[in-house]
Design a protein around this motif. Sequence first.
Motif, PDB file in Angstrom:
ATOM      1  N   VAL A 128       1.040  -1.069  -0.322  1.00  0.00           N
ATOM      2  CA  VAL A 128       0.168   0.066  -0.031  1.00  0.00           C
ATOM      3  C   VAL A 128       0.903   1.159   0.018  1.00  0.00           C
ATOM      4  O   VAL A 128       0.594   2.276  -0.664  1.00  0.00           O
ATOM      5  CB  VAL A 128      -1.052   0.041   1.155  1.00  0.00           C
ATOM      6  CG1 VAL A 128      -1.561   1.231   1.406  1.00  0.00           C
ATOM      7  CG2 VAL A 128      -2.025  -1.395   0.941  1.00  0.00           C
ATOM      8  N   GLN A 129       1.927   1.269   0.578  1.00  0.00           N
ATOM      9  CA  GLN A 129       2.959   2.307   0.733  1.00  0.00           C
ATOM     10  C   GLN A 129       3.644   2.526  -0.469  1.00  0.00           C
ATOM     11  O   GLN A 129       3.705   3.719  -0.873  1.00  0.00           O
ATOM     12  CB  GLN A 129       3.950   2.157   1.828  1.00  0.00           C
ATOM     13  CG  GLN A 129       4.720   3.249   2.072  1.00  0.00           C
ATOM     14  CD  GLN A 129       4.128   4.637   2.298  1.00  0.00           C
ATOM     15  OE1 GLN A 129       3.518   4.840   3.233  1.00  0.00           O
ATOM     16  NE2 GLN A 129       4.538   5.615   1.617  1.00  0.00           N
ATOM     17  N   ALA A 130       4.004   1.375  -1.173  1.00  0.00           N
ATOM     18  CA  ALA A 130       4.485   1.499  -2.571  1.00  0.00           C
ATOM     19  C   ALA A 130       3.562   2.069  -3.540  1.00  0.00           C
ATOM     20  O   ALA A 130       3.983   2.946  -4.412  1.00  0.00           O
ATOM     21  CB  ALA A 130       5.137   0.325  -3.073  1.00  0.00           C
ATOM     22  N   VAL A 131       2.446   1.705  -3.453  1.00  0.00           N
ATOM     23  CA  VAL A 131       1.339   2.248  -4.307  1.00  0.00           C
ATOM     24  C   VAL A 131       1.227   3.943  -4.068  1.00  0.00           C
ATOM     25  O   VAL A 131       1.092   4.677  -5.109  1.00  0.00           O
ATOM     26  CB  VAL A 131       0.174   1.749  -4.183  1.00  0.00           C
ATOM     27  CG1 VAL A 131      -1.096   2.464  -5.046  1.00  0.00           C
ATOM     28  CG2 VAL A 131       0.213   0.158  -4.807  1.00  0.00           C
ATOM     29  N   ALA A 132       1.137   4.132  -2.861  1.00  0.00           N
ATOM     30  CA  ALA A 132       1.114   5.643  -2.567  1.00  0.00           C
ATOM     31  C   ALA A 132       2.143   6.542  -3.120  1.00  0.00           C
ATOM     32  O   ALA A 132       2.085   7.533  -3.722  1.00  0.00           O
ATOM     33  CB  ALA A 132       0.948   5.714  -0.844  1.00  0.00           C
TER      34      ALA A 132
ATOM     35  N   PRO B   4       9.385   2.927  -6.657  1.00  0.00           N
ATOM     36  CA  PRO B   4       8.106   2.540  -6.390  1.00  0.00           C
ATOM     37  C   PRO B   4       7.385   1.724  -7.156  1.00  0.00           C
ATOM     38  O   PRO B   4       6.500   0.860  -6.840  1.00  0.00           O
ATOM     39  CB  PRO B   4       7.325   3.659  -5.988  1.00  0.00           C
ATOM     40  CG  PRO B   4       8.194   4.786  -6.597  1.00  0.00           C
ATOM     41  CD  PRO B   4       9.339   4.456  -6.619  1.00  0.00           C
ATOM     42  N   LEU B   5       7.807   1.890  -8.554  1.00  0.00           N
ATOM     43  CA  LEU B   5       6.779   0.793  -9.447  1.00  0.00           C
ATOM     44  C   LEU B   5       7.642  -0.618  -9.362  1.00  0.00           C
ATOM     45  O   LEU B   5       6.836  -1.240  -9.315  1.00  0.00           O
ATOM     46  CB  LEU B   5       7.374   1.482 -10.643  1.00  0.00           C
ATOM     47  CG  LEU B   5       6.827   0.561 -12.033  1.00  0.00           C
ATOM     48  CD1 LEU B   5       5.227   0.423 -11.864  1.00  0.00           C
ATOM     49  CD2 LEU B   5       7.146   1.232 -13.445  1.00  0.00           C
ATOM     50  N   THR B   6       8.898  -0.562  -9.028  1.00  0.00           N
ATOM     51  CA  THR B   6       9.397  -1.912  -9.059  1.00  0.00           C
ATOM     52  C   THR B   6       9.002  -2.559  -7.754  1.00  0.00           C
ATOM     53  O   THR B   6       8.647  -3.857  -7.895  1.00  0.00           O
ATOM     54  CB  THR B   6      10.978  -1.620  -8.773  1.00  0.00           C
ATOM     55  OG1 THR B   6      11.535  -1.268  -9.912  1.00  0.00           O
ATOM     56  CG2 THR B   6      11.554  -3.299  -8.363  1.00  0.00           C
ATOM     57  N   THR B   7       8.853  -1.971  -6.551  1.00  0.00           N
ATOM     58  CA  THR B   7       8.151  -2.339  -5.294  1.00  0.00           C
ATOM     59  C   THR B   7       6.902  -2.804  -5.464  1.00  0.00           C
ATOM     60  O   THR B   7       6.676  -4.072  -5.278  1.00  0.00           O
ATOM     61  CB  THR B   7       8.215  -1.342  -4.194  1.00  0.00           C
ATOM     62  OG1 THR B   7       9.531  -0.811  -3.953  1.00  0.00           O
ATOM     63  CG2 THR B   7       7.977  -1.852  -3.045  1.00  0.00           C
ATOM     64  N   VAL B   8       5.909  -2.147  -6.262  1.00  0.00           N
ATOM     65  CA  VAL B   8       4.725  -2.588  -6.409  1.00  0.00           C
ATOM     66  C   VAL B   8       4.722  -3.764  -7.328  1.00  0.00           C
ATOM     67  O   VAL B   8       3.967  -4.702  -6.967  1.00  0.00           O
ATOM     68  CB  VAL B   8       3.864  -1.305  -7.315  1.00  0.00           C
ATOM     69  CG1 VAL B   8       2.459  -1.835  -7.756  1.00  0.00           C
ATOM     70  CG2 VAL B   8       3.542  -0.231  -6.284  1.00  0.00           C
ATOM     71  N   LEU B   9       5.574  -3.730  -8.050  1.00  0.00           N
ATOM     72  CA  LEU B   9       5.506  -5.052  -9.233  1.00  0.00           C
ATOM     73  C   LEU B   9       5.950  -6.428  -8.448  1.00  0.00           C
ATOM     74  O   LEU B   9       5.381  -7.469  -8.610  1.00  0.00           O
ATOM     75  CB  LEU B   9       6.255  -4.633 -10.444  1.00  0.00           C
ATOM     76  CG  LEU B   9       6.023  -3.653 -11.043  1.00  0.00           C
ATOM     77  CD1 LEU B   9       6.951  -3.636 -12.406  1.00  0.00           C
ATOM     78  CD2 LEU B   9       4.572  -3.844 -12.080  1.00  0.00           C
ATOM     79  N   VAL B  10       6.834  -6.074  -7.481  1.00  0.00           N
ATOM     80  CA  VAL B  10       7.355  -7.420  -6.569  1.00  0.00           C
ATOM     81  C   VAL B  10       6.418  -7.700  -5.525  1.00  0.00           C
ATOM     82  O   VAL B  10       5.953  -8.580  -5.292  1.00  0.00           O
ATOM     83  CB  VAL B  10       8.722  -6.996  -5.937  1.00  0.00           C
ATOM     84  CG1 VAL B  10       9.024  -8.078  -5.105  1.00  0.00           C
ATOM     85  CG2 VAL B  10       9.709  -6.906  -7.119  1.00  0.00           C
ATOM     86  N   LEU B  11       5.876  -6.708  -4.851  1.00  0.00           N
ATOM     87  CA  LEU B  11       4.833  -7.128  -3.806  1.00  0.00           C
ATOM     88  C   LEU B  11       3.354  -7.133  -4.010  1.00  0.00           C
ATOM     89  O   LEU B  11       2.827  -8.152  -3.292  1.00  0.00           O
ATOM     90  CB  LEU B  11       4.962  -5.887  -2.785  1.00  0.00           C
ATOM     91  CG  LEU B  11       6.348  -5.622  -1.956  1.00  0.00           C
ATOM     92  CD1 LEU B  11       6.134  -4.474  -0.884  1.00  0.00           C
ATOM     93  CD2 LEU B  11       6.825  -6.794  -1.085  1.00  0.00           C
TER      94      LEU B  11
END
Length: 147
Positions: free
Chosen positions: A39-43, A89-96
């Motif tokens: 959620v934090q990564a999306v934000a 953050p894009l990479t984090t969203v894609l991974v999580l």
Amino acid sequence: MWTTLIAVIGTLAGTGLAGLMQHRTARTARTDSRRDAAVQAVATLTAALADHRRAMWVREDLRLTCASPEAYATARAESHATRSAITAPLTTVLVLAPALAPAANAAARAAYDLRAAADRDTLTAHRDRALTAADDLVAAAARQFGA
């Protein structure tokens, strides 16, 4: 003898149950932690996308209005910084949250597409698509995380 056997079985059952409960609690905590990070990564991603949309709007507007080379160079440098800020953050969203990959990639692509608009109407249309794609990402995240 039976009393001892019952006591041993009760102790083993209690220990097993306590271990199971501890395992479930730890698993729930890991799941909650991963969800919170996603959620934090999306934000963070949506904020970075908004910054990049704004920077690209300014940059392309300056280009379309034949602004001074210095003003354009400054805006170009800003747009490079904001584009770079999207990567983590894009990479984090894609991974999580891989289920959000289509929406996250579409939102990033839409923000990038503001580049080299043929005219102001096209620039406005690209910005509107980028806004919609970012809203779609937020909606997909809300569905994914039950918010």
